[in-house]
Design a protein around this motif. Structure first.
Motif, PDB file in Angstrom:
ATOM      1  N   ALA A  12       0.323  -1.234   0.015  1.00 57.69           N
ATOM      2  CA  ALA A  12      -0.051   0.202  -0.372  1.00 57.69           C
ATOM      3  C   ALA A  12       0.623   1.541  -0.468  1.00 57.69           C
ATOM      4  O   ALA A  12       0.808   2.173  -1.269  1.00 57.69           O
ATOM      5  N   PHE A  13       2.126   1.350   1.188  1.00 60.63           N
ATOM      6  CA  PHE A  13       2.896   2.425   1.075  1.00 60.63           C
ATOM      7  C   PHE A  13       2.779   2.500  -0.374  1.00 60.63           C
ATOM      8  O   PHE A  13       3.111   3.622  -1.366  1.00 60.63           O
ATOM      9  N   ALA A  14       4.277   1.386  -1.641  1.00 59.20           N
ATOM     10  CA  ALA A  14       4.476   1.695  -2.428  1.00 59.20           C
ATOM     11  C   ALA A  14       3.626   2.403  -3.408  1.00 59.20           C
ATOM     12  O   ALA A  14       4.270   2.982  -4.255  1.00 59.20           O
ATOM     13  N   GLU A  15       2.301   2.074  -4.085  1.00 59.53           N
ATOM     14  CA  GLU A  15       1.282   2.019  -4.369  1.00 59.53           C
ATOM     15  C   GLU A  15       1.133   3.351  -4.434  1.00 59.53           C
ATOM     16  O   GLU A  15       0.297   4.033  -5.247  1.00 59.53           O
ATOM     17  N   LEU A  16       0.705   4.165  -3.128  1.00 61.29           N
ATOM     18  CA  LEU A  16       0.259   5.648  -2.943  1.00 61.29           C
ATOM     19  C   LEU A  16       1.536   6.426  -2.710  1.00 61.29           C
ATOM     20  O   LEU A  16       1.044   7.552  -3.013  1.00 61.29           O
ATOM     21  N   SER A  17       2.442   6.101  -2.869  1.00 65.95           N
ATOM     22  CA  SER A  17       3.797   6.908  -3.083  1.00 65.95           C
ATOM     23  C   SER A  17       3.471   6.810  -4.997  1.00 65.95           C
ATOM     24  O   SER A  17       3.385   8.462  -4.860  1.00 65.95           O
ATOM     25  N   THR A  19       1.113   6.817  -7.019  1.00 66.36           N
ATOM     26  CA  THR A  19      -0.009   7.757  -7.088  1.00 66.36           C
ATOM     27  C   THR A  19      -0.093   8.847  -6.602  1.00 66.36           C
ATOM     28  O   THR A  19      -0.201  10.111  -7.736  1.00 66.36           O
ATOM     29  N   ASN A  20       0.181   9.328  -5.573  1.00 67.03           N
ATOM     30  CA  ASN A  20       0.845  11.044  -5.272  1.00 67.03           C
ATOM     31  C   ASN A  20       1.718  11.543  -5.889  1.00 67.03           C
ATOM     32  O   ASN A  20       1.278  12.983  -6.166  1.00 67.03           O
ATOM     33  N   ALA A  21       2.713  10.590  -6.449  1.00 67.48           N
ATOM     34  CA  ALA A  21       4.285  11.203  -6.945  1.00 67.48           C
ATOM     35  C   ALA A  21       3.416  11.183  -7.942  1.00 67.48           C
ATOM     36  O   ALA A  21       3.554  12.883  -8.572  1.00 67.48           O
ATOM     37  N   ARG A  22       2.342  11.187  -9.162  1.00 69.52           N
ATOM     38  CA  ARG A  22       1.983  11.161 -10.332  1.00 69.52           C
ATOM     39  C   ARG A  22       1.197  12.789 -10.311  1.00 69.52           C
ATOM     40  O   ARG A  22       0.402  13.489 -11.114  1.00 69.52           O
ATOM     41  N   GLU A  23      -0.237  12.289  -9.062  1.00 69.89           N
ATOM     42  CA  GLU A  23      -0.174  13.892  -9.286  1.00 69.89           C
ATOM     43  C   GLU A  23      -0.656  14.702  -8.800  1.00 69.89           C
ATOM     44  O   GLU A  23      -1.154  15.575  -8.559  1.00 69.89           O
ATOM     45  N   LEU A  24       0.851  15.095  -8.150  1.00 69.61           N
ATOM     46  CA  LEU A  24       1.429  15.893  -7.890  1.00 69.61           C
ATOM     47  C   LEU A  24       1.970  16.540  -8.539  1.00 69.61           C
ATOM     48  O   LEU A  24       1.944  17.491  -9.133  1.00 69.61           O
ATOM     49  N   LEU A  25       2.823  15.570 -10.193  1.00 64.22           N
ATOM     50  CA  LEU A  25       3.609  16.716 -11.075  1.00 64.22           C
ATOM     51  C   LEU A  25       2.065  16.913 -12.047  1.00 64.22           C
ATOM     52  O   LEU A  25       2.917  18.101 -12.372  1.00 64.22           O
ATOM     53  N   ARG A  26       1.213  16.514 -11.974  1.00 62.64           N
ATOM     54  CA  ARG A  26       0.057  17.201 -13.194  1.00 62.64           C
ATOM     55  C   ARG A  26      -0.228  18.128 -12.046  1.00 62.64           C
ATOM     56  O   ARG A  26      -1.030  18.854 -13.106  1.00 62.64           O
TER      57      ARG A  26
END
Length: 347
Positions: A12-17, A19-26
């Motif tokens: 869960a930690f890796a998946e969320l990390s 996803t969060n990185a992609r959303e932040l860059l967008r």
């Protein structure tokens, strides 16, 4: 196909990390402010520093005779200064700047009434191989020369980190709560601490990039000593952890993204003004100045200044590290305890 069916999902930690990185860059607006603030303030204080110095008169330089004075005289003459060598122990009424060389360090004493230009003078002295951090510059009445750029570099790093922690961390978490995304995550076995921790990796990388930008500028200006870099990195990491924890604490309860954006947008310039680089703390009453000096953002700015620009009087590093670690631990524990998935959730 069988290999895909038997492949285990990422933690869960890796998946969320990821996803969060992609959303932040967008998120173009957030990324703009995260990258814009350090560049804007670097440009602003650079402009102020050079404008103030350019309005002062050109100095007439005298170099006190010593083993390294001949090289300094030659360098100053090549730079276009009117310069003469002054026998040791003699004084002069014509010079408005006196340069004294002592081994690998130098002193530049400026006339307090004339207040001549000093930046080009220091650059020329540094051209002989003396590090800028080892060139003391002051006026003849005892006042230190104020360099807007040098005095603001630590505060620029602090504000960059604060922008990342608030606009880049608190606001996105609050926005997820407002959209109902956190409510859905709350129906899964995902733990609060895992969700909070997963916001950190991508933001840490951005924080390191912000630090690298200012460190590069500081090194190019000659203020940073290579031996100070490891201690500077430790201070910066503690500061990042502290500000992220405070950002998570704000994001753990707030329910309105627009209101949170307004509040943290006001907090950032206030933190800059109270860091000592824009408004000297001496202008405040002693009791008020003492309180401001213990603000987490001011502590971080002072601690960064010790190694970033060689200001050894800015802070006691062990005490500053303990303060930042204490604030980080307290804020992280509170953020985890108070975090809610939904606006209407009651604990």
């Amino acid at each position: 196909m069988s290999a895909l069916l038997t492949k285990q999902p990422r933690a869960a930690f890796a998946e969320l990390s990821m996803t969060n990185a992609r959303e932040l860059l967008r998120d173009g607006k957030t990324m703009f402010f995260i990258l814009f603030f350090p560049l804007f303030f670097l440009g602003l204080f650079w402009f102020l520093a050079h404008t103030i110095d350019a309005e002062s008169p050109q100095p007439v330089v005298a170099v006190t005779a010593s083993s390294g004075s001949e090289a300094v005289v030659n360098e100053l003459e090549e730079a276009g200064f009117t310069v003469s060598e002054l026998p040791d122990g003699r004084t002069t009424d014509e010079a408005t700047a006196i340069v004294s060389v002592e081994g690998s360090s130098a002193t530049v004493l400026l006339d307090a009434e004339e207040e001549p230009q000093w930046r080009g003078l220091v650059d020329a002295v540094a051209g002989t191989g003396i590090a800028k951090a080892d060139i003391a510059t002051a006026y003849s009445d005892g006042r230190a020369v104020f360099d807007p750029l040098r005095s603001s570099l630590a505060s620029i790093v602090m504000v960059s980190f604060l922008t990342l922690a608030m606009l880049g961390t608190s606001v996105p978490v609050v926005a997820l709560r407002g959209k109902g995304t956190l409510r859905l995550l709350g129906t899964t076995p995902l733990r609060r601490a895992t969700f909070i921790a997963a916001q950190t990796p991508s933001r840490f990388l951005l924080g390191i990039a912000q630090l690298a930008l200012v460190v590069t500028v500081t090194a190019a200006l000659g203020y940073l000593s290579p031996g100070a870099v490891p201690r500077l990195i430790l201070t910066a990491l503690l500061g990042l952890i502290m500000l992220f924890a405070l950002g998570y604490l704000i994001g753990s309860r707030a329910g309105n993204a627009e209101a949170t954006t307004t509040v943290v947008s006001l907090l950032i310039p206030v933190a800059l003004m109270l860091s000592g680089s824009v408004i000297p703390l001496e202008v405040f009453p002693p009791q008020v100045a003492e309180v401001i000096g213990w603000l987490p953002t001011t502590v971080l700015a002072d601690a960064l200044a010790v190694d970033l620009v060689g200001d050894s009087s800015a802070a006691n590093l062990p005490i500053a590290w303990m303060v930042m670690a204490g604030v980080a631990i307290a804020a992280a524990l509170l953020a985890t305890a108070l975090f809610r998935w939904d606006q209407g959730e009651r604990r």
